[in-house]
Design a protein around this motif. Structure first.
Motif, mmCIF file in Angstrom:
data_model
loop_
_atom_site.group_PDB
_atom_site.id
_atom_site.type_symbol
_atom_site.label_atom_id
_atom_site.label_comp_id
_atom_site.label_asym_id
_atom_site.label_seq_id
_atom_site.Cartn_x
_atom_site.Cartn_y
_atom_site.Cartn_z
ATOM 1 N N TYR A 43 10.491 4.420 -4.885
ATOM 2 C CA TYR A 43 10.114 3.056 -5.249
ATOM 3 C C TYR A 43 8.607 2.852 -5.149
ATOM 4 O O TYR A 43 7.888 3.670 -4.578
ATOM 5 C CB TYR A 43 10.848 2.040 -4.366
ATOM 6 C CG TYR A 43 10.331 1.943 -2.950
ATOM 7 C CD1 TYR A 43 9.437 0.947 -2.603
ATOM 8 C CD2 TYR A 43 10.726 2.839 -1.969
ATOM 9 C CE1 TYR A 43 8.956 0.849 -1.301
ATOM 10 C CE2 TYR A 43 10.261 2.750 -0.672
ATOM 11 C CZ TYR A 43 9.369 1.752 -0.353
ATOM 12 O OH TYR A 43 8.881 1.666 0.930
ATOM 13 N N ARG A 44 8.160 1.737 -5.703
ATOM 14 C CA ARG A 44 6.757 1.328 -5.676
ATOM 15 C C ARG A 44 6.662 -0.104 -5.187
ATOM 16 O O ARG A 44 7.559 -0.904 -5.416
ATOM 17 C CB ARG A 44 6.137 1.374 -7.073
ATOM 18 C CG ARG A 44 6.129 2.715 -7.718
ATOM 19 C CD ARG A 44 4.901 3.454 -7.399
ATOM 20 N NE ARG A 44 5.003 4.801 -7.947
ATOM 21 C CZ ARG A 44 4.112 5.715 -7.757
ATOM 22 N NH1 ARG A 44 3.043 5.454 -7.057
ATOM 23 N NH2 ARG A 44 4.270 6.915 -8.261
ATOM 24 N N THR A 45 5.537 -0.398 -4.566
ATOM 25 C CA THR A 45 5.204 -1.752 -4.149
ATOM 26 C C THR A 45 4.079 -2.238 -5.051
ATOM 27 O O THR A 45 3.185 -1.463 -5.393
ATOM 28 C CB THR A 45 4.731 -1.744 -2.682
ATOM 29 O OG1 THR A 45 5.743 -1.160 -1.877
ATOM 30 C CG2 THR A 45 4.447 -3.145 -2.183
ATOM 31 N N TYR A 104 8.763 -5.119 -5.481
ATOM 32 C CA TYR A 104 9.204 -3.730 -5.435
ATOM 33 C C TYR A 104 9.867 -3.377 -6.762
ATOM 34 O O TYR A 104 10.455 -4.233 -7.413
ATOM 35 C CB TYR A 104 10.220 -3.530 -4.298
ATOM 36 C CG TYR A 104 9.654 -3.880 -2.958
ATOM 37 C CD1 TYR A 104 9.057 -2.913 -2.161
ATOM 38 C CD2 TYR A 104 9.686 -5.195 -2.490
ATOM 39 C CE1 TYR A 104 8.505 -3.235 -0.933
ATOM 40 C CE2 TYR A 104 9.144 -5.521 -1.263
ATOM 41 C CZ TYR A 104 8.552 -4.546 -0.485
ATOM 42 O OH TYR A 104 8.005 -4.871 0.716
ATOM 43 N N LEU A 135 15.620 1.538 0.430
ATOM 44 C CA LEU A 135 14.574 1.817 -0.550
ATOM 45 C C LEU A 135 14.039 3.238 -0.387
ATOM 46 O O LEU A 135 13.713 3.907 -1.369
ATOM 47 C CB LEU A 135 13.418 0.818 -0.420
ATOM 48 C CG LEU A 135 13.609 -0.546 -1.062
ATOM 49 C CD1 LEU A 135 12.463 -1.474 -0.691
ATOM 50 C CD2 LEU A 135 13.747 -0.431 -2.569
#
Length: 135
Positions: free
Chosen positions: A47-49, A58, A42
């Protein structure tokens, strides 16, 4: 013994198809049983959570379509350009002209925010005033 190599493209393709995924789903897609392997892959992607669902989901930055508030929802899962729920609450309150109540934030973010507001207040990162019986 030969080192097993996991392909970042597998994660990318999986997320492009499904838009969001949990760590369990990403491990399955990658063919790994190890959390850190997924996190290493990742990190190669932007990426984002999620700020909702306890950060369980995610997505890739290129998939998320953030609105003018910096939020993106996929079904009931919320993502923010500000990161965590606490960071998002703080940013939204600071960007507003007259502040926001817990009810207003809950409506925008679609999650409970009282605990986040209380933490920010206790850390003196937000100020609160009582107006018309609400803070």
């Amino acid at each position: 013994m030969r080192t097993v190599v996991f392909c970042t493209e597998l994660l990318k393709a999986f997320l492009e198809e499904h838009k969001i995924a949990t760590l369990v789903e990403l491990k399955e897609a990658l063919g790994s049983k190890v959390d850190m392997t997924v996190f290493r892959k990742l990190r190669e992607l932007t990426y984002r959570t999620s700020y909702s669902h306890r950060g369980k989901y995610y997505t890739l930055d290129r998939i998320a379509r953030f609105d003018d508030k910096g939020l993106w929802f996929f079904h009931s899962v919320g993502f923010s350009i500000f990161g965590s729920l606490i960071s998002t609450v703080k940013a939204l309150v600071e960007k507003s002209e007259m502040g926001l109540s817990a009810a207003e934030l809950r409506e925008v973010l679609k999650v409970e925010v009282k605990e986040s507001l209380l933490r920010l207040f206790r850390k003196k990162q937000l100020h609160r005033e009582k107006m018309s019986k609400v803070y």
